[in-house]
Scaffold this active site. Structure first.
Site, PDB file in Angstrom:
ATOM      1  N   ASP A 106      26.001  17.458  40.972  1.00 60.31           N
ATOM      2  CA  ASP A 106      27.554  17.717  41.025  1.00 60.31           C
ATOM      3  C   ASP A 106      27.782  19.256  40.519  1.00 60.31           C
ATOM      4  OD1 ASP A 106      30.624  16.868  41.484  1.00 60.31           O
ATOM      5  OD2 ASP A 106      30.486  17.378  39.425  1.00 60.31           O
ATOM      6  N   HIS A 304      28.477   9.872  46.696  1.00 55.24           N
ATOM      7  CA  HIS A 304      28.171  11.147  45.917  1.00 55.24           C
ATOM      8  C   HIS A 304      27.417  10.937  44.506  1.00 55.24           C
ATOM      9  CE1 HIS A 304      29.521  14.845  43.972  1.00 55.24           C
ATOM     10  NE2 HIS A 304      30.025  14.378  42.836  1.00 55.24           N
TER      11      HIS A 304
END
Length: 330
Positions: A106, A304
């Site tokens: 991320d 994610h």
């Protein structure tokens, strides 16, 4: 006996440009620096650290400045990318090493990429999880984000206004985190066609679009307690400051416009992750932007939080890649 036995986590606070950084280590061997994203902590690497240690590496997971037990400078511009790169260099030096492999997820992926770009003398290889490398370029970021979504507001723009997201999150940190994690996880994300949780409707909040009532399979109540406990103690401003420096980064990194990352590199994305699907053009450009790319993996049906959603698969890809790297810079 090794300096850090395979089954032992060692916590330490080290001096850095931020003041102090909290680093958690496991194992011994070539250094692998693990950099988390938003809204997470060193704990996001809990599944990778024992696997890396068992494979013969010294895993070091950092709390990025603004998070956990690391310092939280008051000034927003203290969280610009160049400062975070300096923190990573400080970790390598404090651990008594000259070089490291850097792995990020991320925002940590972007921090890792820029660490390799700005300090190739220190970071000899880079692995990027969820967010693909996209060289600096194009219009000012805030201008791009403001043009997205029509009458809806993109979450990055929402996060950029100091105090606004804090007012939504901090009255119920645990509940907000649970919803945010669920919104981006493969087994709990909103169905196709449902309102997109990456956008805020007129007069609304991000949380309005989060799924409720069920944690994703990778996140136990105890795991959520760890994350919530950290942010209840620190608040969210340090973490959100990363979003509030994107225009500064764009200015600071102008001399790296369009620059490729030439070190050996690895990408792992989630097939259901917006970071992967929205940035498909960046992945397509890897032959130019990542000329040292060893392999690129998109995990089918994964969201994610891939190193937590698919720890065994992520660990296998990471350790195979690390094992393929030249030994000369260890």
């Amino acid at each position: 006996m090794s300096q850090h036995p395979v089954n032992e986590l060692t916590h330490r606070l080290i001096p850095s440009p931020a003041g102090r950084l909290h680093v958690v280590e496991q194992g011994s061997g070539p250094l692998v620096l693990l950099v988390h994203g938003f809204p997470e902590s060193w704990y996001s690497w809990r599944h990778q650290m024992p696997a890396l240690a068992a494979a013969g590496y010294r895993a070091a997971a950092v709390d990025v400045r603004g998070y956990g037990r690391s310092s939280r400078p008051a000034a927003t511009d203290a969280y610009r990318m160049r400062e975070l790169v300096a923190d990573n260099v400080a970790v390598v030096e404090a651990l008594g090493e000259r070089t490291a492999v850097v792995v990020g997820h991320d925002w940590g992926s972007t921090i890792a990429a820029n660490s390799a770009l700005i300090r190739p003398d220190v970071f000899r290889a880079v692995a990027l999880l969820s967010v693909p490398y996209a060289p600096r370029g194009g219009p000012r970021p805030s201008t791009v984000f403001a043009s997205m979504g029509g009458d809806q507001e993109f979450y990055v723009s929402y996060f950029q206004e100091p105090g606004r997201a804090e007012a939504e999150i901090e009255p119920d940190v645990r509940g907000w985190l649970a919803g945010f994690y669920a919104a981006l996880s493969a087994d709990t994300m909103p169905a196709p066609g449902a309102p997109d949780p990456h956008f805020v409707g007129p007069g609304g909040t991000l949380r309005d679009r989060f799924p409720a009532g069920r944690l994703p399979g990778w996140l136990s109540e105890e795991d959520l307690d760890v994350y919530a406990g950290e942010f209840e103690r620190t608040g969210l401003s340090g973490a959100l400051a990363r979003y509030r420096n994107m225009d500064r980064d764009w200015e600071d990194l102008a001399d790296h416009d369009g620059a490729p990352l030439t070190q050996p590199s690895l990408f792992i994305g989630g097939g259901l992750d917006a970071s992967t699907t929205w940035m498909a053009d960046a992945i397509d450009a890897f032959p130019t932007t990542l000329p040292g790319l060893s392999s690129s993996h998109v995990l089918d049906g994964c969201g994610h939080w891939l190193q937590q959603e698919r720890p065994a698969q992520t660990n296998r890809i990471l350790t195979d890649w690390l094992g393929s790297l030249p030994e000369t810079a260890c």
